[in-house]
Structures are given as structure tokens and as C-alpha cells.
Design an enzyme around this catalytic site. Structure first.
Site, PDB file in Angstrom:
ATOM      1  N   LYS A 348       0.707  -1.211   0.119  1.00 59.42           N
ATOM      2  CA  LYS A 348       0.014  -0.010   0.102  1.00 59.42           C
ATOM      3  C   LYS A 348       0.881   1.239   0.079  1.00 59.42           C
ATOM      4  O   LYS A 348       2.026   1.282   0.667  1.00 59.42           O
ATOM      5  CB  LYS A 348      -0.853  -0.113   1.181  1.00 59.42           C
ATOM      6  CG  LYS A 348      -1.912   1.090   1.259  1.00 59.42           C
ATOM      7  CD  LYS A 348      -2.790   0.825   2.554  1.00 59.42           C
ATOM      8  CE  LYS A 348      -3.676   1.994   2.960  1.00 59.42           C
ATOM      9  NZ  LYS A 348      -4.630   1.642   3.898  1.00 59.42           N
ATOM     10  N   SER A 421      -9.269   1.590   3.169  1.00 56.79           N
ATOM     11  CA  SER A 421      -8.222   2.455   2.062  1.00 56.79           C
ATOM     12  C   SER A 421      -7.383   1.534   1.496  1.00 56.79           C
ATOM     13  O   SER A 421      -6.581   2.230   0.687  1.00 56.79           O
ATOM     14  CB  SER A 421      -7.684   3.526   3.057  1.00 56.79           C
ATOM     15  OG  SER A 421      -6.926   2.884   4.344  1.00 56.79           O
ATOM     16  N   SER A 445      -9.767  -1.361   7.195  1.00 51.67           N
ATOM     17  CA  SER A 445      -9.106  -0.909   5.778  1.00 51.67           C
ATOM     18  C   SER A 445      -8.558  -2.110   5.353  1.00 51.67           C
ATOM     19  O   SER A 445      -8.364  -2.073   3.885  1.00 51.67           O
ATOM     20  CB  SER A 445      -8.314   0.161   5.903  1.00 51.67           C
ATOM     21  OG  SER A 445      -9.001   1.360   6.161  1.00 51.67           O
TER      22      SER A 445
END
Length: 730
Positions: A348, A421, A445
């Protein structure tokens, strides 16, 4: 006619020997003293299925080449030695002398033309397979195209003369079109060379066909002319070309390219950068980077390199249209061996990867490259993983997509979100770009995108994975986590990421010394494994946010477990009736801590939703924050109590399937998206979302375990995954 052959290796040696055999006077010139000595003492020998013969001819070093040359010079040096050959010939060609470029690449002839004049250069495309076995000994593997022509496309007497003297040579008025065909073919061959597989095996492997086709396509897209068909290669039928080229190479005694020989045997620079280095594209530069990494000793020829190139192709074809890709990492550094050797991992884009920017999903982030890896990336590299890409995320992981960046779409249905996210990591795994990815989870997330995309998403025990080098959102709630195609992959990734802190599983099989099995072996469930006791959170299933489709999928999944002998026990506890309160508790803690993280930063370019969250955090009083911490402690004790007598707690990951857009977090009207995931983020209990059979879009089942019992949780999840897989197959 007397010929001079400059470069007496595979191609030059084959052509020189054939000319001498056919009665022509030839002078060989080579920069390698061993070649010069061998040819002068023993002659030049050709071996292989095409012919076996030895000829005698003189050979000299470049320094001994006559200062005045009045005969054709056949230039057969490697492409990266073209400049040196051109300098050697500059000012030496007189009368009707000219240079014949027998080299790969579309620029070599131009380099020669700049040195001796374009009127003194003839180009050729040589496609037969040959290999120098030792100085003065060449293996000719097959017969193939040998095209000769003028750069201006005319058909001249000197081209006719050359092709009548050189065996198998054919005159052409389309030499540039043949050169570009060979250029595209060389890109394919160069890809085979980064592995230790024979050329034929790579051409025939279905997994590599999209890569090879795309490499050729990107070269052809830059060609100023339409390439001619060449020995089965056809620019208008690249997929069919692979089958035809495999047939050509299967019939050759040469199994690997000269590029591979340079890389794996001779350990010397190749001509790949000189041939392909000037080309654009998403794949060709990655191929060049990988070859150079092998040249520099940072990598070795292995199948893992091909797998990496194939992942780059999938990244662009499958990941880029979903807006799942933040950065691509060329020829990533990694340990040559380890539990994840050669495994592809995306991380990420709030996790620092040295050499690329950590964009955090925001145009307001630092545009400069990170100077060092985050701790989890260091551990991945040490385990041998290929950290090959950073994945798109919501702005600073705060729950909102910046309009200049956009959100990531769902591979199962691009009209839907992949979740936030860590949606980029989830999308890359769900799309089949890679099997392993790393995300972060502060309120769900990791688990929410996993549920939306139909993969496994693990949030480990808080503090198990290091967060150094991860841009914080809420330090007391932040977790690094895994997004993987299988639960087994989650176990493998967790073991590498946790490093020395990798938890032991008291329920796992012991090794011969009585110690718990290596966590890196993953949570595979042996046949006949005992059933688990599941605490069913019925209040979550009855929550108004749960749709009929999700309710049916989760209850059906629990029924599958029950039918397999698992013990289901309904859990009733006060905390389950306070789900909305825990949402508020989470929002207060996350927003207050995020405000402190971002305090003093220029927020003008932040997304409106991110600014609103931070403004809410600024409004949180010290007392309200303290109350939220007290509530978290109460919730932690309550969940521990609910785990008494059960192996895992079970309920839906999210009450609904993937929506069109990411719902808001922490401010405004609640969406209940993190209603079931948020409690475990507050308390730090490990939790995993795994897909269950469902109609339409994916549905996630969330299992949670005791703090520190991550591997026990994974064992239960792996057993459930196997049962659900059998149901799908049935």
C-alpha cells in the site's frame, strides 16, 4: 573478392567460415586475443546439425587491421560494441569498400553510417541460431532468414553480389521492415534470457504468452514502418507467432540465446541495453532494467525473473485500468533465497519503499522518493519477496479518495468500489496480478476491501507487525495487514512480516524436536483436523445494515461449518448491542490522533472529506478522547470474555456488498461500513475476512480470535476456506 569479418564469434564465425569454404579470401578480426590465436593455430570450425567443417584463414587483432581497407567489411560484433567498431572503420574504407551490418538492433547501422557515411553501409538481418562454443569453434543450430538490403530500399549490385557469395542470404528492398521485425523478436528472446529455461519452453508456456506478445507489440508500436514477416514472426498475428517461433526454435540445436550465455555463463554485459534501451513502453524498460540487474550481479537468471516480468504485464493490463497502481518498482532488490523467494508482493502506498515516492493517495504528499524501506518492506525483501509495486489507497488512509487521484475500482464489477483504504492492494490480488499484498487497517481498511473483492484480508494482533516507515493515521489503532488470494498465503505473508515476533500456534503440529511447526509453513489444515467452536454474533446478523444477500450468504456459510461438525454457539453480550457506540468511539480516537499527525502540515490540497475528518479531530476535547480510551478498554475486556470457550467469533465483515463509492468515515452521516470491523481495530484482536459462497458480488465472513492467537485464527480460517471451496465445487 576478399572480405574482412569484424567479430569472429557466433554470427561472424559462421559467415566467415562459409565464405572461406566456398572459395573466398577472408581476413578475420576479433578483439579477443584467444579467438585470434585459436583461428590462426587451429582454423575456424563449424559444428552442429547444419554442417561440420573446418577452414583455415588469417586472423588479426583490431590494432593490426590494415589502415586502408578496400574490401567489404562484415561487422558482426555485439550491438554494444558498435561504436568501437565504427571508430575502427572511420577513415579506413576506400574505393568501393563498404560495411555490412550483421548486428541486432535498428540503431547499429545508423552508428556505422555516422562513422563511414551512409553510402558505405549495407544492412542485414541474421536470424539463424549460432553459438560460440569456445574460441574458434561455433555451433550452428539451424538455418533461418538472412536478409540483406540497402538502407534506402534500392536493390544494388553490391547487395546482389553479397547474397550470391553468402550462404542462405537473400536480397531485399525492405531491410528496415525486417530490422524492426527482428527488433520485436529480440525483445521476446531477451525475456527468455532472464530465466534459465530453454527458449522453446518460454515460448510455449501459456503463462508467459501475454508478456511476450505485449513486449513485441510495444516495440512494433514504435516502428516507423510495418515489420515484415520473419521466420514465423508476424506483426499482424503475434499470438500465432509464438507457436511458429516455438516450432522454429525446437528444430534448432541452440537451446538458449546468446544473451543468456552472456548473463549466466560468461557473466559479462549483454547487448540488450544497446538494442532495446532507447525504446519506450511500460514493459521494455523493465526488461532492460532486469537484464542490467543480472549483469551487475544483483540477480541471477531464474524463472522468478520471468514471473516478475509477467506480473508487470498484468499490472498494466489488469491493475492500471482499476486505478490500483501507484508506482512500479523495476528489478526490486531482494534476498536470493527465503520463504517468499520470488513471490510477488504489492504494498500500500502509505508504506515507504526506497526509491519511489510514498504518495499516500494525495497530491499533497512529499513528491521525493523514500530514502529507505519501511520495516515490513525490509522483512519482505529479506524473505526473498519481489516488492514490485505500490498500490493505490485513499488519501492518507483516512477514508476519502482525493479527486485528483480517484478511488480504485472493483475487479469483480468495475462500477463498484474495491473498498478503502487498502483498495489498491485488494484489487491487485482479486484481479490476479499477484497473490500477496500488504495494506493497513485502522478501522477495517484491510478486511473491508477483502470482503468487497472476494479475497482473504487479515488484521493481525495490534503491535505484531512493525509500523516504522508507515505513514500513520491513528497510531493506537493502526495495523499493518495482509490481502491474499488464500488464507494459506496470509499465513506465509504474516510469518515473513512478523519476523522474530512471529507467533507460535500451540494447536499446530510440532516438529521432530517437539517445537511448534515453522509459522512460514502456513496454516494448512491436515486431513481429520478437529472441528472448531465458533461464537456466532447473531446480533450482527440482525443489524439493520445487513442486507438480505449478506445475511443469507453468512448464515449459509455457518451452516456449512455446522454440517462439517463445527460447534456453533450463539454469543449474547452487551457490547453487541452497542455497535453504533463503538463506531463513535473509533471515530473519536482516529480523528483526534489523525489531527495530531497532520497538525502543522499544509492541508490546502487535501480532499474535502479528509479536511473535514481532521477538523472533527481538532474539535475532540481531551475529556472526550479520554472517555473514548476508557470505552476501548471496556470493549477489550468484553470481547475477551466473549472468546471464552470458543475458538473464534464469527459474523459478517460488512453488512452489504461493494457499493458504487466508498462511504464516508468518521464525519457526517454514518454508513455502518466499519460497524463490524471497527471493534477489533479498537481492541487489537486479530480478525480475518474470508469470502463465502454468495450470489452476485462477494460477501465476507469475519472471524476474530484472541490477542496473540493469530496462527490459531488462521488455522480455523483455513479449515473454513477448504469447506467453502468444496461447497462451491459441489
Amino acid at each position: 573478392m576478399r572480405y574482412i569479418v569484424l567479430g569472429c564469434g557466433a554470427v561472424g564465425g559462421t559467415v566467415a567460415a562459409g565464405l572461406v569454404r566456398d572459395g573466398h579470401d577472408v581476413l578475420a578480426c576479433d578483439a579477443n586475443p584467444a579467438v585470434v590465436a585459436a583461428v590462426n593455430s587451429r582454423g575456424l570450425r563449424i559444428e552442429g546439425p547444419v554442417a561440420n567443417f573446418t577452414v583455415a584463414l588469417p586472423a588479426v587483432a583490431p590494432a593490426d587491421l590494415p589502415p586502408r581497407l578496400e574490401h567489404p567489411v562484415l561487422v558482426a560484433v555485439k550491438a554494444h560494441h558498435t561504436a568501437a567498431a565504427a571508430a575502427l572503420l572511420a577513415g579506413r574504407l576506400h574505393g568501393d569498400a563498404y560495411a555490412v551490418c550483421l548486428q541486432n538492433g535498428v540503431t547499429a547501422a545508423g552508428i556505422l553510417a555516422d562513422a563511414v557515411g551512409p553510402e558505405r553501409v549495407v544492412a542485414a538481418v541474421v536470424n539463424f541460431g549460432a553459438e560460440m562454443l569456445e574460441p574458434g569453434v561455433v555451433l550452428r543450430g539451424n538455418r533461418a532468414a538472412f536478409m540483406v538490403g540497402e538502407l534506402d530500399g534500392s536493390l544494388t549490385d553490391r547487395v546482389r553480389s553479397l547474397t550470391s557469395d553468402i550462404e542462405d542470404a537473400t536480397p531485399t528492398c525492405d531491410i528496415l521492415r525486417y530490422l524492426w521485425a527482428k527488433q520485436a523478436y529480440v525483445a521476446m528472446l531477451a525475456a527468455t534470457a532472464v530465466s534459465d529455461l530453454p527458449i522453446v519452453d518460454v515460448l510455449e508456456e501459456l503463462a508467459y504468452r501475454p508478456l511476450l506478445v505485449e513486449l513485441a507489440r510495444q516495440v512494433i508500436a514504435q516502428a516507423p514502418v510495418r515489420p515484415m514477416p520473419l521466420d514465423g514472426f508476424d506483426a499482424t498475428d503475434l499470438a500465432g507467432s509464438l507457436t511458429r517461433l516455438a516450432r522454429l526454435n525446437r528444430a534448432s540445436a541452440k537451446t538458449h540465446t546468446g544473451i543468456y550465455r552472456d548473463l549466466a555463463v560468461l557473466h559479462r554485459p549483454t547487448e540488450v541495453p544497446a538494442i532495446l534501451g532507447g525504446l519506450d513502453g511500460t514493459l521494455v524498460p523493465r526488461l532492460v532494467e532486469l537484464v542490467q540487474a543480472i549483469e551487475q550481479g544483483r540477480r541471477s537468471c531464474s524463472r522468478e525473473n520471468l514471473d516478475l516480468l509477467a506480473a508487470y504485464e498484468r499490472l498494466e493490463r489488469l491493475g492500471r485500468p482499476l486505478n490500483a497502481v501507484a508506482s512500479v518498482i523495476g528489478a526490486p532488490e531482494r534476498a536470493p533465497a527465503g520463504p517468499l523467494a520470488g513471490r510477488l508482493v504489492a504494498v500500500k502506498d502509505i508504506i515507504a519503499v526506497a526509491g519511489v515516492p510514498t504518495r499516500c493517495g494525495s497530491p499533497a504528499s512529499d513528491p521525493g522518493p523514500a530514502d529507505r524501506d519501511a520495516a515490513v518492506v525490509t522483512r519482505l525483501r529479506a524473505a526473498g519477496a519481489e516488492v514490485f509495486a505500490t498500490s493505490q489507497c485513499l488519501e492518507y488512509a483516512a477514508g476519502f479518495a482525493h479527486p485528483e487521484v480517484g478511488d480504485t475500482r472493483n475487479p469483480r464489477d468495475p462500477s463498484r468500489t474495491s473498498g478503502g483504504s487498502s483498495g489498491g492492494s485488494a484489487a491487485l490480488v482479486a484481479a490476479g496480478v499477484c497473490e500477496l499484498a500488504v495494506g493497513t487497517d485502522t478501522g477495517g481498511s484491510v478486511r473491508i476491501p477483502a470482503a468487497y473483492c472476494g479475497i482473504a484480508g487479515l488484521k493481525p494482533t495490534h503491535g505484531l507487525l512493525p509500523l516504522e516507515g508507515v505513514f500513520p493515521l491513528s497510531p493506537t489503532c493502526d495495523h499493518a495487514g495482509t490481502l491474499t488470494s488464500t488464507v494459506s498465503g496470509a499465513g506465509e505473508l504474516l510469518a515473513a512480516l512478523a519476523g522474530p515476533a512471529a507467533p507460535a500456534d500451540p494447536g499446530a503440529p510440532a516438529d521432530s524436536g517437539g517445537r511448534p511447526a515453522d509459522p512460514a509453513s502456513g496454516p494448512a489444515v491436515p486431513p481429520g483436523a478437529p472441528a472448531f467452536t465458533v461464537g456466532v454474533l447473531s446480533a450482527q446478523l440482525g443489524d439493520p445494515s445487513v442486507t438480505a444477500d449478506v445475511h443469507k450468504a453468512v448464515t449459509d456459510a455457518l451452516a456449512v461449518l455446522s454440517a462439517a461438525g463445527w460447534r456453533l454457539r450463539e454469543i449474547t453480550a452487551p457490547w453487541l448491542g452497542q455497535l453504533a457506540q463503538w463506531e463513535d468511539t473509533l471515530a473519536v480516537i482516529v480523528a483526534a490522533e489523525a489531527f495530531r499527525v497532520h497538525q502543522g502540515r499544509d492541508q490546502d490540497r487535501y480532499a474535502e472529506g479528509t479536511r473535514a475528518l481532521l477538523a472533527f479531530g481538532a474539535s475532540v476535547s481531551a475529556q472526550r478522547y479520554a472517555n473514548a480510551l476508557r470505552q476501548r478498554a471496556e470493549l477489550t475486556a468484553a470481547i475477551e470474555a466473549s472468546l471464552t470457550g470458543v475458538d473464534v467469533l464469527a459474523g459478517p465483515t460488512v453488512g452489504y456488498q461493494a457499493p458504487e463509492q466508498d462511504p464516508p468515515f468518521g464525519v457526517g452521516e454514518g454508513s455502518a461500513e466499519s460497524r463490524f470491523t471497527g471493534p477489533y481495530s479498537l481492541t487489537g484482536h486479530p480478525a480475518i475476512s474470508l469470502p463465502v459462497p454468495s450470489a452476485g458480488l462477494p460477501v465476507g465472513l469475519q472471524l476474530a480470535g484472541g490477542r496473540g492467537a493469530d496462527l490459531a485464527l488462521l488455522r480455523a480460517a483455513a479449515a473454513a476456506e477448504q469447506l467453502f471451496a468444496r461447497q462451491r465445487e459441489g
